[in-house]
Motif scaffolding. Structure first.
Motif, PDB file in Angstrom:
ATOM      1  N   VAL A  33       0.834  -1.201   0.000  1.00 19.24           N
ATOM      2  CA  VAL A  33       0.000   0.000   0.000  1.00 19.24           C
ATOM      3  C   VAL A  33       0.868   1.251   0.000  1.00 19.24           C
ATOM      4  CG1 VAL A  33      -1.725   1.324   1.290  1.00 19.24           C
ATOM      5  CG2 VAL A  33      -1.920  -1.163   1.151  1.00 19.24           C
ATOM      6  N   ALA A  34       1.967   1.220   0.763  1.00 24.22           N
ATOM      7  CA  ALA A  34       2.839   2.393   0.869  1.00 24.22           C
ATOM      8  C   ALA A  34       3.529   2.704  -0.459  1.00 24.22           C
ATOM      9  CB  ALA A  34       3.880   2.167   1.964  1.00 24.22           C
ATOM     10  N   VAL A  35       4.028   1.679  -1.146  1.00 25.23           N
ATOM     11  CA  VAL A  35       4.691   1.903  -2.437  1.00 25.23           C
ATOM     12  C   VAL A  35       3.688   2.372  -3.477  1.00 25.23           C
ATOM     13  CG1 VAL A  35       5.967   0.778  -4.317  1.00 25.23           C
ATOM     14  CG2 VAL A  35       6.536   0.258  -1.934  1.00 25.23           C
ATOM     15  N   SER A  36       2.509   1.787  -3.463  1.00 27.82           N
ATOM     16  CA  SER A  36       1.463   2.176  -4.408  1.00 27.82           C
ATOM     17  C   SER A  36       1.059   3.639  -4.210  1.00 27.82           C
ATOM     18  CB  SER A  36       0.243   1.264  -4.234  1.00 27.82           C
ATOM     19  OG  SER A  36      -0.784   1.613  -5.135  1.00 27.82           O
ATOM     20  N   ALA A  37       0.968   4.076  -2.949  1.00 29.07           N
ATOM     21  CA  ALA A  37       0.589   5.469  -2.671  1.00 29.07           C
ATOM     22  C   ALA A  37       1.654   6.438  -3.174  1.00 29.07           C
ATOM     23  CB  ALA A  37       0.363   5.649  -1.169  1.00 29.07           C
ATOM     24  N   LEU A  38       2.920   6.090  -2.980  1.00 30.27           N
ATOM     25  CA  LEU A  38       3.980   6.953  -3.496  1.00 30.27           C
ATOM     26  C   LEU A  38       3.931   7.036  -5.021  1.00 30.27           C
ATOM     27  CD1 LEU A  38       7.208   6.148  -1.419  1.00 30.27           C
ATOM     28  CD2 LEU A  38       5.856   8.254  -1.401  1.00 30.27           C
ATOM     29  N   ALA A  39       3.671   5.897  -5.648  1.00 29.04           N
ATOM     30  CA  ALA A  39       3.603   5.878  -7.113  1.00 29.04           C
ATOM     31  C   ALA A  39       2.476   6.765  -7.619  1.00 29.04           C
ATOM     32  CB  ALA A  39       3.407   4.445  -7.601  1.00 29.04           C
ATOM     33  N   ALA A  40       1.360   6.796  -6.890  1.00 26.39           N
ATOM     34  CA  ALA A  40       0.208   7.593  -7.318  1.00 26.39           C
ATOM     35  C   ALA A  40       0.451   9.091  -7.146  1.00 26.39           C
ATOM     36  CB  ALA A  40      -1.025   7.169  -6.526  1.00 26.39           C
ATOM     37  N   HIS A  41       1.179   9.472  -6.088  1.00 27.23           N
ATOM     38  CA  HIS A  41       1.330  10.892  -5.776  1.00 27.23           C
ATOM     39  C   HIS A  41       2.655  11.497  -6.225  1.00 27.23           C
ATOM     40  CE1 HIS A  41      -2.371  11.328  -3.456  1.00 27.23           C
ATOM     41  NE2 HIS A  41      -2.109  10.168  -2.892  1.00 27.23           N
ATOM     42  N   LEU A  42       3.709  10.675  -6.359  1.00 29.61           N
ATOM     43  CA  LEU A  42       5.027  11.219  -6.670  1.00 29.61           C
ATOM     44  C   LEU A  42       5.647  10.468  -7.844  1.00 29.61           C
ATOM     45  CD1 LEU A  42       6.391  11.575  -3.021  1.00 29.61           C
ATOM     46  CD2 LEU A  42       5.367  13.368  -4.431  1.00 29.61           C
ATOM     47  N   PRO A  43       5.076  10.601  -9.029  1.00 33.60           N
ATOM     48  CA  PRO A  43       5.562   9.831 -10.181  1.00 33.60           C
ATOM     49  C   PRO A  43       6.959  10.229 -10.649  1.00 33.60           C
ATOM     50  CG  PRO A  43       3.924  11.446 -10.867  1.00 33.60           C
ATOM     51  CD  PRO A  43       3.906  11.432  -9.368  1.00 33.60           C
ATOM     52  N   THR A  44       7.418  11.416 -10.270  1.00 34.06           N
ATOM     53  CA  THR A  44       8.744  11.859 -10.718  1.00 34.06           C
ATOM     54  C   THR A  44       9.796  11.726  -9.611  1.00 34.06           C
ATOM     55  OG1 THR A  44       8.280  14.162 -10.114  1.00 34.06           O
ATOM     56  CG2 THR A  44       7.732  13.470 -12.369  1.00 34.06           C
ATOM     57  N   LEU A  45       9.502  10.974  -8.598  1.00 33.75           N
ATOM     58  CA  LEU A  45      10.419  10.808  -7.472  1.00 33.75           C
ATOM     59  C   LEU A  45      11.774  10.276  -7.954  1.00 33.75           C
ATOM     60  CD1 LEU A  45      10.268  11.043  -4.320  1.00 33.75           C
ATOM     61  CD2 LEU A  45       9.910   8.567  -4.298  1.00 33.75           C
ATOM     62  N   ARG A  46      12.851  10.796  -7.353  1.00 32.10           N
ATOM     63  CA  ARG A  46      14.185  10.294  -7.706  1.00 32.10           C
ATOM     64  C   ARG A  46      15.104  10.425  -6.492  1.00 32.10           C
ATOM     65  NH1 ARG A  46      17.319  14.846  -8.651  1.00 32.10           N
ATOM     66  NH2 ARG A  46      16.147  16.764  -9.119  1.00 32.10           N
ATOM     67  N   ALA A  47      16.172   9.633  -6.505  1.00 30.38           N
ATOM     68  CA  ALA A  47      17.148   9.673  -5.418  1.00 30.38           C
ATOM     69  C   ALA A  47      17.872  11.014  -5.420  1.00 30.38           C
ATOM     70  CB  ALA A  47      18.151   8.537  -5.568  1.00 30.38           C
ATOM     71  N   ALA A  48      18.214  11.493  -4.219  1.00 33.01           N
ATOM     72  CA  ALA A  48      18.856  12.809  -4.105  1.00 33.01           C
ATOM     73  C   ALA A  48      20.163  12.725  -3.320  1.00 33.01           C
ATOM     74  CB  ALA A  48      17.901  13.791  -3.428  1.00 33.01           C
ATOM     75  N   GLY A  49      20.748  11.568  -3.238  1.00 29.80           N
ATOM     76  CA  GLY A  49      21.999  11.423  -2.495  1.00 29.80           C
ATOM     77  C   GLY A  49      22.120  10.023  -1.932  1.00 29.80           C
ATOM     78  N   GLU A  50      23.244   9.777  -1.293  1.00 25.94           N
ATOM     79  CA  GLU A  50      23.503   8.462  -0.716  1.00 25.94           C
ATOM     80  C   GLU A  50      22.750   8.310   0.609  1.00 25.94           C
ATOM     81  OE1 GLU A  50      25.205   5.950  -2.087  1.00 25.94           O
ATOM     82  OE2 GLU A  50      25.397   7.206  -3.871  1.00 25.94           O
ATOM     83  N   GLY A  51      22.310   7.095   0.865  1.00 21.91           N
ATOM     84  CA  GLY A  51      21.687   6.796   2.145  1.00 21.91           C
ATOM     85  C   GLY A  51      22.642   6.004   3.017  1.00 21.91           C
TER      86      GLY A  51
END
Length: 414
Positions: free
Chosen positions: A377-395
């Motif tokens: 559910v959490a991954v699906s919600a991110l996909a629906a709201h933040l389709p352009t999400l990208r990494a911004a640095g090392e974790g």
């Protein structure tokens, strides 16, 4: 033992046990290096274990396998349990205590009998399917969607999303009142190192926080009204009341952390190549497939320690009662004899073999369905709201974390 130990005594013992792990690792034993959980590549160490044979002896005093076929057999073998036998009267008085002695985690259910784990797991599955829990499932989905919709700009995938989602979902599922949810989240965070502490000695402050948090969770859960609620604990109270407390503690100290880890691991794998996230963002229904592949590729439980309950023979190898037998789950999931191109993350993969991470006879098996469900559910919600999400640095990941390898930080930008 731990409750009455002074900080000096407990800290000294933990440091000594940690020192033994460093000595074992200095011999370049791959399993010992996995236990140290430092900068070594765990995937390369898993390959080294498998190259040494189907079942190999480690200088860390355990039999170890990274071979998928044997791993499946060992997890199913009822001659292997979770609890170490009590020390015998013949044990020398100077013998070093084990980590189980120093940090007894029976309250969390990490040493439950195989049959209890399987029974509790069946009870949880039945309870989750009960009509009464529809309201809880709906509320969790709505609140996860709200959390995802509120994210923007640069944020931390783990601390700003995965962890809040996991603790919120667990609190709603267990029926924790709103007035106690902040305290509940704090206690879950303090208990999150439980699985790793079964194999890697934590720092003194981490150990004290872990034990205090478990005690606090027990106190909080016992105080909750049960029996009438339309939540997991209410349903279990009606159907199998003796499972309520152990199941609740497993969800708090293990399930919440594994959920956050699975969310973060799935998102890290998807964001590693732009086309992967684009595919899921185009069709959020693919989130379930991505989570399933993550359970193979980067499971939230990397290894499982078992204990021989009796003397036994494993393909010609004599195992004495009380010996540790460790299944490297993540490495077994990357065994090329079981999975084609195993080091490639492929959400479209149709698994040709059983994905190993939470066997029904193990504590993680009790919480496996809720972990998978909430992560999807959490991954699906991110996909629906933040389709352009990208990494911004090392974790970076939790230190001394050989079992879960839990991410602590992963900056991203929407």
């Amino acid at each position: 033992m731990t409750a009455t130990s002074t900080d000096d005594a407990l800290g000294s013992t933990l440091m000594t046990l940690r020192g033994f792990q460093w000595v074992y690792g200095a011999r370049q034993d791959p399993y010992a290096l996995l236990l140290r959980a430092e900068s070594d590549d765990p995937h390369e160490l898993g390959r080294r274990v498998r190259a040494n044979g189907a079942l190999t002896w480690s200088s860390a005093e355990a039999w170890v396998t990274a071979t998928h076929a044997l791993a499946v057999r060992l997890l199913r073998d009822e001659r292997l349990g979770l609890r170490k036998p009590p020390p015998t009267d013949s044990a020398p008085s100077w013998a070093m205590p084990t980590l189980d002695d120093v940090l007894p985690l029976d309250d969390v259910g990490l040493q439950l009998d195989r049959t209890d784990c399987e029974r509790f797991g069946r009870s949880v599955a039945a309870a989750l399917a009960a009509p009464r829990l529809k309201r809880a499932h709906t509320e969790i989905t709505v609140r996860i969607d709200r959390l995802a919709a509120g994210l923007n700009g640069t944020f931390d995938l783990t601390s700003d999303y995965a962890v809040p989602v996991a603790t919120m979902a667990t609190s709603v599922l267990l029926g924790v009142p709103a007035a106690h949810q902040e305290e509940f989240a704090r206690l879950c965070a303090g208990a999150a190192t439980a699985l790793d502490a079964t194999l890697c000695p934590p720092r003194l402050d981490t150990a004290r926080l872990l034990l205090d948090s478990i005690a606090g969770l027990r106190e909080l859960l016992v105080s909750l009204p049960t029996g009438a609620g339309d939540d997991l604990l209410g349903e279990l109270t009606r159907t199998e009341p003796d499972s309520v407390l152990p199941v609740a503690l497993l969800h708090c100290a293990v399930g919440a952390d594994l959920t956050a880890t699975l969310i973060a691991n799935t998102m890290c794998a998807l964001l590693a190549e732009p086309g992967r996230w684009t595919a899921v963002a185009t069709d959020p229904g693919l989130a379930a497939a991505a989570v399933r592949e993550t359970l193979r590729f980067a499971p939230p439980v990397r290894l499982q320690r078992l204990v021989a309950r009796t003397d036994l023979d494993l393909d010609g190898t004599a195992i004495t009662a009380g010996s540790e037998v460790v299944v490297l789950l993540e490495a077994a999931n990357r065994d090329p004899a079981a999975f084609a191109d195993p080091d490639h993350f492929d959400p479209g993969r149709e698994p040709a073999a059983e994905i190993l991470w939470a066997h029904p006879a193990m504590p993680a098996g009790v919480v496996a369905e809720t972990v998978r469900r909430h992560a999807t559910v959490a991954v699906s919600a991110l996909a629906a709201h933040l389709p352009t999400l990208r990494a911004a640095g090392e974790g970076y990941r939790r230190l001394r974390s050989p079992v879960t390898g839990s991410p602590l930080s992963r900056p991203v930008v929407a």
